[in-house]
Enzyme design. Structure first.
Site, PDB file in Angstrom:
ATOM      1  N   TYR A 146      78.063 -16.999  60.556  1.00  0.00           N
ATOM      2  CA  TYR A 146      78.248 -18.156  61.154  1.00  0.00           C
ATOM      3  C   TYR A 146      77.804 -19.453  60.596  1.00  0.00           C
ATOM      4  O   TYR A 146      78.725 -20.528  60.587  1.00  0.00           O
ATOM      5  CB  TYR A 146      77.893 -18.171  62.692  1.00  0.00           C
ATOM      6  CG  TYR A 146      78.020 -19.504  63.552  1.00  0.00           C
ATOM      7  CD1 TYR A 146      76.820 -19.988  63.720  1.00  0.00           C
ATOM      8  CD2 TYR A 146      78.968 -19.318  64.409  1.00  0.00           C
ATOM      9  CE1 TYR A 146      77.088 -21.043  64.778  1.00  0.00           C
ATOM     10  CE2 TYR A 146      79.060 -20.478  65.273  1.00  0.00           C
ATOM     11  CZ  TYR A 146      78.068 -21.236  65.449  1.00  0.00           C
ATOM     12  OH  TYR A 146      78.120 -22.412  66.551  1.00  0.00           O
ATOM     13  N   PRO A 173      75.017 -29.807  67.851  1.00  0.00           N
ATOM     14  CA  PRO A 173      74.374 -29.859  68.799  1.00  0.00           C
ATOM     15  C   PRO A 173      73.399 -28.632  68.538  1.00  0.00           C
ATOM     16  O   PRO A 173      73.270 -27.936  67.848  1.00  0.00           O
ATOM     17  CB  PRO A 173      75.438 -29.293  69.851  1.00  0.00           C
ATOM     18  CG  PRO A 173      76.979 -29.280  69.093  1.00  0.00           C
ATOM     19  CD  PRO A 173      76.550 -29.241  67.659  1.00  0.00           C
ATOM     20  N   HIS A 189      75.343 -16.066  74.879  1.00  0.00           N
ATOM     21  CA  HIS A 189      73.950 -16.863  74.368  1.00  0.00           C
ATOM     22  C   HIS A 189      72.828 -16.522  75.572  1.00  0.00           C
ATOM     23  O   HIS A 189      73.026 -16.020  76.479  1.00  0.00           O
ATOM     24  CB  HIS A 189      74.104 -18.344  74.133  1.00  0.00           C
ATOM     25  CG  HIS A 189      75.017 -18.807  73.126  1.00  0.00           C
ATOM     26  ND1 HIS A 189      76.223 -19.138  73.294  1.00  0.00           N
ATOM     27  CD2 HIS A 189      74.364 -18.809  71.837  1.00  0.00           C
ATOM     28  CE1 HIS A 189      76.681 -19.386  71.853  1.00  0.00           C
ATOM     29  NE2 HIS A 189      75.651 -19.281  71.124  1.00  0.00           N
ATOM     30  N   ASP A 281      63.897 -11.212  68.191  1.00  0.00           N
ATOM     31  CA  ASP A 281      63.480 -12.703  68.664  1.00  0.00           C
ATOM     32  C   ASP A 281      64.331 -13.687  68.012  1.00  0.00           C
ATOM     33  O   ASP A 281      64.593 -14.742  68.485  1.00  0.00           O
ATOM     34  CB  ASP A 281      62.055 -13.055  68.301  1.00  0.00           C
ATOM     35  CG  ASP A 281      60.978 -12.629  69.433  1.00  0.00           C
ATOM     36  OD1 ASP A 281      59.951 -12.885  69.103  1.00  0.00           O
ATOM     37  OD2 ASP A 281      61.540 -12.606  70.519  1.00  0.00           O
TER      38      ASP A 281
END
Ligand code: NAP
Ligand code: GFB
Length: 325
Positions: A146, A173, A189, A281
């Site tokens: 990505y 963003p 998300h 994480d």
């Protein structure tokens, strides 16, 4: 932006950010602001054309003849979706971005505002991160596909500007959440994932709620309705090819644990939050500076995080049936 009649095409218009812009524009139309009277807004999703396909992209531009483009369409997902699909994230987003920017140039679009993300910056970096650092080193391994595809938007913008004088630019963003988010378990998300999973825990009467990872990573979050205002402001008032970070302040960074506790409070859930540290994480932090934004848009007010989370939880409870879950 001129005050002549214009068509603004929003690719990715059916998603989280696109729907926030739609909400904003509909409010402006009701209020009859000076811009809205001369603008026709078109919000497209993949059912209007698969932008991975050049022919379908051209057909979409042929149909709407946009004056301006806000380019949001992308394969988008949270940490775990990226970790499992880096090749797809790279290939799909490379195809979408090439097709949209090529079609924009071919159809004489006056300005394109595309979307990067604060997660694409170098993994090894100094803080706070700023707009000059996009290409200064490899991104975090969890989402390299990505990240590199998004970085190529900046390269394409510079190329179209230098070779053809195009006024293409991009916004960066931080993490976004809000109504119309993607709540699908595999793809979502952290905020929509916790919102959806805590609703299930409450329905099931669970005494504990599991947050993935340690809860220690830090994130900046922007409410989608605030980001919508900033993206429309960039379209109308920001004319540099250089990207601009659209993020809350550095000091508003929160831990994943604080996110979970805020969602718990918004639901009034009384169960215990526990952590599954066998789960990744991801990046520990990606603290970005919004100094450039603050210097250009001095009085912008971000919605307080707790208020935004409460509104998002309330939206999900009310719209769960038709949400992307
Ligand atoms: P989203 O809710 O997943 O929406 C993605 C949009 O892209 C949808 O409208 C989707 O259409 C469209 N799309 C995907 N593949 C397509 C294809 N092949 N052809 C045409 N349209 C396609 O994403 P979002 O969160 O609104 O993200 C919008 C932009 O913000 C993206 O560029 C993303 O990279 C960026 N961004 C997001 C975040 C975040 O935390 N969410 C953070 C930083 C940057 P359908 O749903 O109809 O298929
Ligand atoms: O939003 P998120 O998935 O992605 O957040 P990133 C991941 C963090 O939240 C990790 C924790 O620390 C996870 O351990 N977490 C806890 C959870 N519970 C959950 C859960 O149920 N689901 C999810 N997804 N996370 C993304 C990039 O990074 O940022 C994307 O990978 C994108 O490319 C996005 O740019 C904005 O913030 O880590």
């Amino acid at each position: 932006m001129s005050v002549d009649k214009s068509v603004i095409l929003v690719t990715g218009g059916s998603g989280l950010v696109g729907q926030a812009i739609k909400t904003l524009v509909e409010k402006e139309l009701q209020e009859g602001t000076k811009f809205s009277r001369n603008e026709t807004w078109v919000f497209c999703g993949s059912k209007d054309g698969d932008l991975r396909e050049k022919a379908q992209t051209e057909a979409l531009f042929e149909k709407y003849q946009p004056t301006y483009v806000i380019h949001l369409a992308a394969m988008v997902g949270g940490l775990f979706h990226n970790m499992a699909n880096n090749l797809s994230f790279f290939r799909e987003n490379m195809a979408i971005n090439e097709n949209v920017l090529y079609a924009s140039h071919k159809h004489g679009v006056k300005k394109v505002v595309s979307c990067l993300s604060t997660c694409i910056f170098p993994d090894k970096t100094t803080y706070p991160i700023n707009e000059t650092m996009v290409h200064n080193g490899p991104p975090h391994p969890s989402n390299y596909g990505y990240s590199y595809a998004k970085r190529m938007i900046d390269i394409l913008n510079r190329g179209y500007h230098e070779q053809h004088g195009c006024r293409w630019t991009s916004v960066i963003p931080c993490n976004v959440f809000g109504p119309h988010d993607n709540f699908r378990p595999q793809a979502s998300h952290v905020v929509p994932a916790l919102v959806r999973r805590m609703a299930d825990a409450i329905d099931n009467g669970d005494a504990t709620f599991t947050v993935f990872g340690s809860g220690k990573p830090l994130r900046q979050f922007i409410y989608s309705l605030d980001l919508a205002k900033l993206i429309v402001w960039v379209l109308r008032s920001y004319d540099s090819v250089e990207p601009i970070i659209l993020s809350t302040d550095e000091e508003d960074e929160v831990t994943i644990s604080a996110v979970a506790e805020t969602i718990k409070k918004a639901y009034g859930y009384t169960g215990e939050i526990v952590y599954d540290t066998s789960k990744a994480d991801g990046q520990y932090k990606k603290t970005a500076s919004n100094k450039k934004l603050r210097s250009l848009y001095k009085d912008f007010q971000f919605t307080p995080f707790e208020t935004a989370i409460q509104e998002s939880v309330d939206w999900f409870k009310k719209n769960r049936e038709q949400a992307r879950i």
